[in-house]
Design a protein around this motif. Sequence first.
Motif, PDB file in Angstrom:
ATOM      1  N   THR A  96     107.713  14.051  21.696  1.00 16.36           N
ATOM      2  CA  THR A  96     107.495  15.509  21.139  1.00 16.36           C
ATOM      3  C   THR A  96     106.322  15.418  20.244  1.00 16.36           C
ATOM      4  O   THR A  96     105.388  16.243  20.463  1.00 16.36           O
ATOM      5  CB  THR A  96     108.670  16.138  20.520  1.00 16.36           C
ATOM      6  N   THR A  97     106.372  14.423  19.324  1.00  9.60           N
ATOM      7  CA  THR A  97     105.437  14.107  18.435  1.00  9.60           C
ATOM      8  C   THR A  97     103.899  13.846  19.223  1.00  9.60           C
ATOM      9  O   THR A  97     102.941  14.409  18.551  1.00  9.60           O
ATOM     10  CB  THR A  97     105.662  13.290  17.279  1.00  9.60           C
ATOM     11  N   ALA A  98     104.052  12.910  20.028  1.00  9.06           N
ATOM     12  CA  ALA A  98     102.571  12.581  20.761  1.00  9.06           C
ATOM     13  C   ALA A  98     102.281  13.675  21.335  1.00  9.06           C
ATOM     14  O   ALA A  98     100.961  13.906  21.394  1.00  9.06           O
ATOM     15  CB  ALA A  98     103.177  11.280  21.864  1.00  9.06           C
ATOM     16  N   LEU A  99     103.024  14.477  22.207  1.00  4.47           N
ATOM     17  CA  LEU A  99     102.520  15.670  22.694  1.00  4.47           C
ATOM     18  C   LEU A  99     101.818  16.705  21.822  1.00  4.47           C
ATOM     19  O   LEU A  99     100.630  17.171  21.959  1.00  4.47           O
ATOM     20  CB  LEU A  99     103.644  16.251  23.347  1.00  4.47           C
ATOM     21  N   LEU A 100     102.348  17.008  20.933  1.00  5.44           N
ATOM     22  CA  LEU A 100     101.823  17.929  19.673  1.00  5.44           C
ATOM     23  C   LEU A 100     100.348  16.980  19.239  1.00  5.44           C
ATOM     24  O   LEU A 100      99.482  17.938  19.062  1.00  5.44           O
ATOM     25  CB  LEU A 100     102.765  18.088  18.474  1.00  5.44           C
ATOM     26  N   GLU A 101     100.354  15.923  18.875  1.00  5.01           N
ATOM     27  CA  GLU A 101      98.947  15.274  18.672  1.00  5.01           C
ATOM     28  C   GLU A 101      98.092  15.308  19.569  1.00  5.01           C
ATOM     29  O   GLU A 101      96.823  15.596  19.437  1.00  5.01           O
ATOM     30  CB  GLU A 101      99.323  13.945  18.098  1.00  5.01           C
ATOM     31  N   ALA A 102      98.548  15.104  20.882  1.00  5.30           N
ATOM     32  CA  ALA A 102      97.557  15.141  22.064  1.00  5.30           C
ATOM     33  C   ALA A 102      96.981  16.750  22.250  1.00  5.30           C
ATOM     34  O   ALA A 102      95.722  16.841  22.698  1.00  5.30           O
ATOM     35  CB  ALA A 102      98.189  14.842  23.360  1.00  5.30           C
ATOM     36  N   LEU A 103      97.878  17.692  22.156  1.00  3.18           N
ATOM     37  CA  LEU A 103      97.509  19.032  21.990  1.00  3.18           C
ATOM     38  C   LEU A 103      96.446  19.403  21.005  1.00  3.18           C
ATOM     39  O   LEU A 103      95.408  20.201  21.077  1.00  3.18           O
ATOM     40  CB  LEU A 103      98.657  19.938  22.232  1.00  3.18           C
ATOM     41  N   ALA A 104      96.820  18.783  19.735  1.00  2.00           N
ATOM     42  CA  ALA A 104      95.852  19.141  18.588  1.00  2.00           C
ATOM     43  C   ALA A 104      94.642  18.511  18.917  1.00  2.00           C
ATOM     44  O   ALA A 104      93.224  19.187  18.344  1.00  2.00           O
ATOM     45  CB  ALA A 104      96.416  18.575  17.479  1.00  2.00           C
ATOM     46  N   GLU A 105      94.215  17.563  19.587  1.00  2.00           N
ATOM     47  CA  GLU A 105      93.109  17.037  19.991  1.00  2.00           C
ATOM     48  C   GLU A 105      92.352  17.937  20.949  1.00  2.00           C
ATOM     49  O   GLU A 105      91.107  17.817  21.075  1.00  2.00           O
ATOM     50  CB  GLU A 105      93.007  15.517  20.326  1.00  2.00           C
ATOM     51  N   ARG A 106      92.945  18.595  21.740  1.00  2.20           N
ATOM     52  CA  ARG A 106      92.390  19.547  22.803  1.00  2.20           C
ATOM     53  C   ARG A 106      92.210  20.892  22.591  1.00  2.20           C
ATOM     54  O   ARG A 106      91.323  21.454  23.085  1.00  2.20           O
ATOM     55  CB  ARG A 106      93.318  19.550  24.026  1.00  2.20           C
ATOM     56  N   GLU A 107      92.930  21.207  21.514  1.00  5.65           N
ATOM     57  CA  GLU A 107      92.852  22.701  21.243  1.00  5.65           C
ATOM     58  C   GLU A 107      92.460  23.077  19.589  1.00  5.65           C
ATOM     59  O   GLU A 107      92.799  22.384  18.980  1.00  5.65           O
ATOM     60  CB  GLU A 107      94.396  23.390  21.421  1.00  5.65           C
ATOM     61  N   SER A 108      91.993  24.285  19.446  1.00  4.99           N
ATOM     62  CA  SER A 108      91.750  24.890  18.131  1.00  4.99           C
ATOM     63  C   SER A 108      92.737  24.939  16.941  1.00  4.99           C
ATOM     64  O   SER A 108      92.343  24.492  15.889  1.00  4.99           O
ATOM     65  CB  SER A 108      90.673  25.951  18.327  1.00  4.99           C
ATOM     66  N   ALA A 109      93.702  25.279  17.604  1.00  7.35           N
ATOM     67  CA  ALA A 109      94.872  25.651  16.718  1.00  7.35           C
ATOM     68  C   ALA A 109      96.033  24.767  17.153  1.00  7.35           C
ATOM     69  O   ALA A 109      96.575  24.527  18.151  1.00  7.35           O
ATOM     70  CB  ALA A 109      95.214  27.104  16.814  1.00  7.35           C
TER      71      ALA A 109
END
Length: 816
Positions: free
Chosen positions: A119-132
């Motif tokens: 779950t943590t890795a997923l949040l980090e990967a999304l943070a790299e792709r998205e503005s918020a």
Amino acid sequence: MSPAAPPPPPGPSWLVLADDLTGAADCAVAFAARGYQGVVVLDGDRPPADAGASPQASDDGSPSGTAGVVLAVDTDGRRLDPAGAPARQRAALAAHLRPGDRIFAKIDSTLRGHVAAETTALLEALAERESAPRTAFVAPAFPANGRTTEAGRVRVHGRPLAEATPLSRRHAAGLDDPGDLPARFAAVGVSADTIPLACVRRGAEAVRAAVSSAIAAGRRVLVCDAVTDEDLAIIAAATLPLADRLVFVGSGGLSGALAATERPDGRAPPAAPETPGPVLVVVGSLADVSRKGSAKLSASGRVATVTLPEAVLRDAPSSPAAAELTARIEAALATGDVLVETETSATTDLVWADVVGNTLAEIVAPVAPRLGGMIVPGGGTLRPLLARMGVTGIRLCAEIEPGIPLGRTIGATALPIVTKAGSFGDEHSLAHCLDRLSAALGRPSATGTGTDGDATRQKPVVAVTMGDPSGIGPEIVVRALAGGEMLDLCRPLVIGDAARLEEAAKILGVPVAVRRIERAAEAGFARGTIDCVDLGVVPPGHPFGVVSPLSGEAAYRYVARAAAIVAAGEADAICTAPLSKEALHAAGHPYPGHTELLAELTGTPEVSMMLVGPRLRVVHVTTHLGLVDAVAAIEPGLVARTIARGRDTLVAAGVAQPRIGVAAINPHAGEHGLFGRGEEEAKIVPAILACRAKGYSIEGPLPADTLFFRAQRGDFDLVVAMYHDQGHIPIKVTGIESGVNVTVGLPVVRTSVDHGTAFDIAGLGIADARSMIAALTLAADLARRARAPASPRSSEHHERPPECAADASDSSRFST
């Protein structure tokens, strides 16, 4: 005649990232059952083909567009180490995420796997792709399979996770409680806040405010409690509007609630097309449920059984012994359906799981061309087998039981398949799956339509009375049964007038056949067909929307025949559509309602009415009496018996120690004699003391206004109301469209809609069937539990958790 309802809009697409194959399927099938194109793919790193085409599935099974699609990717992360699983999750996200996708991370409902790290890795990967940044909303509860979350901790049938599922400790080393989700996240350096059950029980607006505040405050992870399907429905309604800021993390329970909220009227796609050949059931899972189901199926004589010795499974796949077993399976298939099970012993160890799974696949895969279908519980068995068969995915078709999908494989081998987590279902589930797969293949069920046999016991027969034929009864019965979803839970048998049902189907524009039968044993329970024991009371052209003695007589006959069918052992429960008391009396049957009529028909001296809503359960001491007469009828013995009947019903439904709140008669519970004439002390208190002496968890008499507020907040499992309106008004205000009436104390399960005949809209095709669907669902569940009681959930009495607040600046507001 009303036009046919238009199909639901395509809706947004969902990307499901799952750490095992059965989990990917049981999560995605909830969306597929609502009309989404549901596809599971095995290769988590490969992007789907034809990325810019229309929203259809490509030849390899990957959805090629974005509208109305659920793509479930099996990352196979559960078998990997704590570093490899998050890396695989990141790769799958990069390969498959498209603009506008909603994201669901499917985790094991007993928390096996690297839940926090992935779950943590997923949040980090999304943070790299998205503005918020996004917030992970974690709700693993799956009440239909006994999984609940209380105070941030996962339980299985009310037991702590470590006691119920020791395997969960493999991925929670060093923790006292592997089910403690905040502790699991703390172990990877992430603070997780909790939305307590009390907040959920306050409703969707309260949960949405809490989640919105947490997002605004930058919270990374929210763990949400849930104990019932109603809790999950509230959670889904609250969080769907926030989907672009969340990552949903949960099991099939949460995905099912989200799908039902997003598409309440969605329909499943057609079932898997017929394929000639026998069915192969492969049981390699070590789960106790699968092993018991395998033993039941083997003992039934419906299948030939081939047992694979453990010593051979640990040996090289190319050994002579393995080749001999393949030949034995092939020979058995020539005679019909076959069960292949792996041998287990006291020394069986999970260390050998991968070796056993690969060898099992090598033994079984060569017979695939002979098969008409497969049933495979357990991801450790399923994945290597499908890989060996050249299968790249599964196109999902229907849900047989909660979390148990039917689909069709994609790739080098294409055939219908039923998959399930090893621990899902019960000991009858494999036989039930074989019945459903046989039906999909166009073969008759080996167990027929009677009430004997293990598989049929899994799906009880529910006698559905049509209600007053001049009211909305015929319409809501047709609407509830036309789609065939109820066949996944029970075998509905309508008692009524077939011609009236056909007329209702035309009004609704629903393409369903009504099959006239004379006896319950003639029912076929086929999809697209409503079986009706046709009493032929109502003539053509009989009007809708008016009180009629003929309609009252018809309604009486429907109920009487249903009671006779149950008494003869041909049905397990009764579910009633509404009748008109005025019409019933006009026909010469002076009963106050269904409750009293069924009590007389079954020879039951005393029964009680219980209303079940999304957030309340209420049992009534008196019902159809004027207020003065009701107060006169209340006495300690009646109150005590009503409490006992209500408590016994909840215990049978899985609530181990129901928390009961008893309403007073007078305002402020009499205010120590200031109001009323001492009714609380004389009529109610002795009953409460007697019940408390029996060990009941009970409180009262309490002022009704305070009691119902506390009950809907979650303080009580059951409210005991003293008279009709005291209990009916709160239930109907909090959810009349999904309320259910249960008669407690009868020798048979009986449920009903929680509304009347609605003569003002009868025949217009606009009646809401949600209460009918809820009543049928509850009847099926109670009848099934009456046969094989499930392990009760925990209902320990805790101090009330603090309520959630819109301001999330203080994280303690979210935890218990």
